[in-house]
Design an enzyme around this catalytic site. Structure first.
Site, PDB file in Angstrom:
ATOM      1  N   VAL A 154      51.155  33.861  41.391  1.00  0.00           N
ATOM      2  CA  VAL A 154      51.320  32.496  41.859  1.00  0.00           C
ATOM      3  C   VAL A 154      51.012  31.570  40.690  1.00  0.00           C
ATOM      4  O   VAL A 154      50.082  31.833  39.921  1.00  0.00           O
ATOM      5  CB  VAL A 154      50.367  32.181  43.036  1.00  0.00           C
ATOM      6  N   CYS A 155      51.812  30.509  40.549  1.00  0.00           N
ATOM      7  CA  CYS A 155      51.540  29.466  39.562  1.00  0.00           C
ATOM      8  C   CYS A 155      51.461  30.065  38.145  1.00  0.00           C
ATOM      9  O   CYS A 155      52.310  30.874  37.775  1.00  0.00           O
ATOM     10  CB  CYS A 155      50.247  28.745  39.964  1.00  0.00           C
ATOM     11  N   THR A 156      50.442  29.702  37.363  1.00  0.00           N
ATOM     12  CA  THR A 156      50.352  30.207  35.990  1.00  0.00           C
ATOM     13  C   THR A 156      49.947  31.687  35.948  1.00  0.00           C
ATOM     14  O   THR A 156      49.824  32.255  34.858  1.00  0.00           O
ATOM     15  CB  THR A 156      49.335  29.388  35.164  1.00  0.00           C
ATOM     16  N   GLY A 157      49.778  32.301  37.107  1.00  0.00           N
ATOM     17  CA  GLY A 157      49.547  33.751  37.126  1.00  0.00           C
ATOM     18  C   GLY A 157      50.687  34.496  36.460  1.00  0.00           C
ATOM     19  O   GLY A 157      50.483  35.587  35.905  1.00  0.00           O
ATOM     20  N   ALA A 205      56.209  29.816  42.143  1.00  0.00           N
ATOM     21  CA  ALA A 205      55.980  28.559  41.421  1.00  0.00           C
ATOM     22  C   ALA A 205      54.531  28.109  41.675  1.00  0.00           C
ATOM     23  O   ALA A 205      53.689  28.911  42.073  1.00  0.00           O
ATOM     24  CB  ALA A 205      56.997  27.520  41.862  1.00  0.00           C
TER      25      ALA A 205
END
Lengths: 272, 272
Positions: A154-157, A205
């Site tokens: 998720v996200c910057t993961g 995202a």
């Protein structure tokens, strides 16, 4: 008298709240015993995967954004047979990017050598960069990915997955403000979607996109009917008061304001 | 060499992830010192409430649903000057309805006598009924509500507010499966909305509705511009793969399946 009131309230509450009630028991005394004794409707009737244990591991690391792991955990924990485990380099409370909140990591990475589903959340800048440079963490992610059914972020993961070398030559998404970094620093084709599947890897995202990704993953694991039931179970019928969450439609000022608020909320200040 | 790589990576990471970078510093070494030293853009430019401390308290009690407190916490923690504190009857980890995950309560209710914003999450049947019968908890909720700017709930948290006597004669919403209970047991007009404001009390529908309610609350506290920036900051542009989250549109079978999945996920079983 206390007990009697408790039982009556419990029974009424059960019927009305209709959760334990719906599972086929008419009584809910609020005790673990009652719940354990409750004849639950066979999950076979719902998804046919009741007896299949599903080990879902969510990696927590210092400075993650709270919703990144908890949104998907809320949804995936409703899958038949699912166990969600919060995992970190060391056991214990792991602080979010704002330093206000901590989720407990019940296992350390050294304890875990297999997961059916791995989820790597995103973090603020400091936390993401630190994770991308943490070779022990990256080695563990690669080791788990070798045998996982699904490896997700998720996200910057997704930057952490990329740093682990898992996104080479793949399509992926990430937080809108990190898209250029992902595109320019790794052999990755960035797609501005809520979630992107590439083989067994699914990237989402920013932050709240983990909810949409988790429902999609739930449908891949247990079928559309179960995923739809989970969506209804968490009443995910989103109606935000504004339509401001899409970076492609946002003006530069709003983007700068969003990034300022993020940076300010992550400023290291003494908390109460 | 390690340090040099770290600094380079950190600097690149900062510019690319664009969070600390956007706050007006070009360097981000991943150390708290660097962040503290960073000259942050005055929040006056974003919301004009930078210097106003905002104490947001979220009440955790045994068996809450994970997304109920964490969704709003993710959003409200981005408000200028906000501090989010997880509060419970006793300090320490508080388990969710699935018993898989625990969020730390950093304060106990005895420590807290004032909050600007109180949020009461929902829980599974057992947890909700236990909270509705917990007189110490209800007394504390009434005491905090006396001086709060906003008293809010997510999901069956509105039943806890009702049990505390705070919803008498008001309009409110709750989890779809609990609507009949709220309507029939309290002097409350149930509205099937994502969130309902009645004076300073705002109730949200089930689980994920807390995200929509929190953005609405953010707009009331800091204005539409800040709320929209927070929505973009958490990239809340929801696109679930299905349209199954609205109970009014769901057929009876899907509702039963949803409630079975909830009950099964809350079944007390030994965890790894």
């Amino acid at each position: 008298m206390t007990t009697r009131r408790h039982l009556l309230r419990g029974a009424v509450g059960t019927a009305a709240l209709a959760t334990v009630g719906a599972a086929g028991t008419g009584t809910g005394t609020g005790t673990a015993q009652a719940a354990q004794a409750a004849p639950l409707t066979p999950t076979v009737g719902t998804a046919g995967t009741a007896s299949t244990a599903l080990d879902i591991g969510i990696l927590l690391y210092d400075g993650y954004s709270l919703l990144d792991p908890t949104g998907p955990a809320e949804i995936l924990s409703r899958l038949p047979g699912a166990t969600v485990t919060m995992i970190a380099q060391r056991r214990g409370p792991v602080l979010t990017d704002t330093r206000d909140v901590a989720v407990m990591a019940d296992r350390c990475i050294a304890d875990i050598d297999h997961l059916d589903v791995l989820l790597v959340p995103g973090a603020g800048n400091r936390g993401t960069v630190a994770a991308m440079e943490n070779q022990e963490l990256l080695r563990w992610i690669r080791r788990i990915d070798r045998h996982s059914q699904w490896t997700t972020s998720v996200c910057t993961g997704s930057l952490v997955l990329a740093a682990a070398g898992l996104l080479d030559g793949r399509q992926a998404t990430t937080y809108w403000a990190s898209a250029d970094y992902l595109r320019t620093h790794y052999d990755v084709t960035y797609l501005p979607e809520r979630y992107v599947r590439s083989g067994k890897i699914i990237t989402a995202a920013g932050v709240s996109a983990g909810l949409d990704m988790a429902l999609y993953l739930a449908s891949l694991i247990a079928g559309d009917s179960t995923a739809k039931a989970i969506q209804l179970a968490v009443e995910y019928d989103p109606h935000p008061p504004f339509d401001a969450g899409n970076a492609a439609k946002a003006d530069p000022e709003l983007k700068q304001q969003a990034l300022r608020l993020l940076a300010e909320s992550q400023e290291v200040t003494p908390k109460r």
